[in-house]
Design a protein around this motif. Structure first.
Motif, PDB file in Angstrom:
ATOM      1  N   PRO A  19      -1.540  25.461  -8.286  1.00  0.00           N
ATOM      2  CA  PRO A  19      -1.038  24.758  -9.468  1.00  0.00           C
ATOM      3  C   PRO A  19      -2.094  23.814 -10.034  1.00  0.00           C
ATOM      4  CG  PRO A  19       0.577  24.705  -7.700  1.00  0.00           C
ATOM      5  CD  PRO A  19      -0.689  25.272  -7.129  1.00  0.00           C
ATOM      6  N   PRO A  23       2.794  17.613  -8.224  1.00  0.00           N
ATOM      7  CA  PRO A  23       4.195  17.371  -8.609  1.00  0.00           C
ATOM      8  C   PRO A  23       4.319  16.052  -9.367  1.00  0.00           C
ATOM      9  CG  PRO A  23       4.038  18.040  -6.321  1.00  0.00           C
ATOM     10  CD  PRO A  23       2.641  17.827  -6.806  1.00  0.00           C
ATOM     11  N   THR A  25       6.266  13.730  -9.054  1.00  0.00           N
ATOM     12  CA  THR A  25       6.549  12.591  -8.189  1.00  0.00           C
ATOM     13  C   THR A  25       5.320  12.109  -7.424  1.00  0.00           C
ATOM     14  OG1 THR A  25       7.230  14.108  -6.437  1.00  0.00           O
ATOM     15  CG2 THR A  25       8.962  13.227  -7.875  1.00  0.00           C
ATOM     16  N   ALA A 111       4.127  29.276 -11.941  1.00  0.00           N
ATOM     17  CA  ALA A 111       4.160  28.570 -10.653  1.00  0.00           C
ATOM     18  C   ALA A 111       3.672  27.139 -10.809  1.00  0.00           C
ATOM     19  CB  ALA A 111       3.311  29.323  -9.630  1.00  0.00           C
ATOM     20  N   SER A 114       6.431  25.101 -12.411  1.00  0.00           N
ATOM     21  CA  SER A 114       7.492  24.887 -11.440  1.00  0.00           C
ATOM     22  C   SER A 114       7.089  23.838 -10.401  1.00  0.00           C
ATOM     23  CB  SER A 114       7.821  26.215 -10.758  1.00  0.00           C
ATOM     24  OG  SER A 114       8.776  26.037  -9.753  1.00  0.00           O
ATOM     25  N   ALA A 115       5.865  23.950  -9.897  1.00  0.00           N
ATOM     26  CA  ALA A 115       5.390  23.001  -8.897  1.00  0.00           C
ATOM     27  C   ALA A 115       5.321  21.589  -9.466  1.00  0.00           C
ATOM     28  CB  ALA A 115       4.014  23.429  -8.379  1.00  0.00           C
ATOM     29  N   LEU A 117       7.240  20.277 -11.673  1.00  0.00           N
ATOM     30  CA  LEU A 117       8.585  19.745 -11.834  1.00  0.00           C
ATOM     31  C   LEU A 117       9.352  19.616 -10.525  1.00  0.00           C
ATOM     32  CD1 LEU A 117       9.637  21.533 -15.113  1.00  0.00           C
ATOM     33  CD2 LEU A 117       8.902  19.165 -14.819  1.00  0.00           C
ATOM     34  N   ASP A 118       8.755  20.020  -9.428  1.00  0.00           N
ATOM     35  CA  ASP A 118       9.423  19.951  -8.134  1.00  0.00           C
ATOM     36  C   ASP A 118       9.550  18.495  -7.702  1.00  0.00           C
ATOM     37  OD1 ASP A 118      10.480  20.353  -5.657  1.00  0.00           O
ATOM     38  OD2 ASP A 118       8.800  21.549  -4.895  1.00  0.00           O
ATOM     39  N   LEU A 119      10.778  18.034  -7.565  1.00  0.00           N
ATOM     40  CA  LEU A 119      11.018  16.638  -7.212  1.00  0.00           C
ATOM     41  C   LEU A 119      10.969  16.386  -5.708  1.00  0.00           C
ATOM     42  CD1 LEU A 119      13.862  15.760  -9.718  1.00  0.00           C
ATOM     43  CD2 LEU A 119      11.431  15.238  -9.887  1.00  0.00           C
ATOM     44  N   ARG A 120      10.889  17.449  -4.945  1.00  0.00           N
ATOM     45  CA  ARG A 120      10.761  17.278  -3.490  1.00  0.00           C
ATOM     46  C   ARG A 120       9.321  16.895  -3.172  1.00  0.00           C
ATOM     47  NH1 ARG A 120      12.373  23.079  -1.985  1.00  0.00           N
ATOM     48  NH2 ARG A 120      11.315  23.333  -3.944  1.00  0.00           N
ATOM     49  N   THR A 121       9.133  15.897  -2.373  1.00  0.00           N
ATOM     50  CA  THR A 121       7.768  15.483  -2.024  1.00  0.00           C
ATOM     51  C   THR A 121       7.455  15.769  -0.588  1.00  0.00           C
ATOM     52  OG1 THR A 121       8.552  13.248  -1.579  1.00  0.00           O
ATOM     53  CG2 THR A 121       7.597  13.696  -3.740  1.00  0.00           C
TER      54      THR A 121
END
Length: 121
Positions: A19, A23, A25, A111, A114-115, A117-121
């Motif tokens: 990416p 992310p 975050t 990808a 998507s990566a 916007l991924d809120l998981r850290t």
């Protein structure tokens, strides 16, 4: 350029597989990363472009001929304009075969979006 010559125009490096942006975050985006991502999201913010992108993404085999995706309620020149904007943003790649142009979703770019916007850290 001859009509039978292949044309492929991804904006981002599709071979990188990484990416372009961390992310959301992870911290503040750099100016360059923000510009790259904004261009992609801006291209998808138009309803006609989003429909075209969806049509290409959902085609069997991951590839769609322009003749199969042009029925989105606008004229053919307008479809061509929107497909060009999606290519310029790096969301689609295009390859000419004879008189037809075939489009594919650029998976590394999707990808990256998507990566980011991924809120998981």
């Amino acid at each position: 350029m001859s009509k039978s010559e292949a044309v492929e125009r991804p904006v981002l490096d599709p071979g990188a597989g990484v990416p372009c942006c961390p992310p959301i975050t992870a911290g503040e985006l750099s100016r360059a990363d923000a510009e790259k991502m904004a261009a992609m999201f801006k291209a998808l913010s138009d309803p006609v472009r989003l429909r075209l992108f969806s049509k290409v993404a959902s085609c069997e085999g991951g590839e769609a001929c322009v003749c199969d995706i042009s029925d989105v309620g606008v004229s053919q020149p307008t479809v061509s304009h929107h497909l060009k904007k999606l290519r310029e943003a790096g969301l689609l790649t295009a390859r000419r075969r004879g008189t037809w142009v075939y489009y594919r979703v650029a998976p590394s770019v999707v990808a990256a979006m998507s990566a980011m916007l991924d809120l998981r850290t």
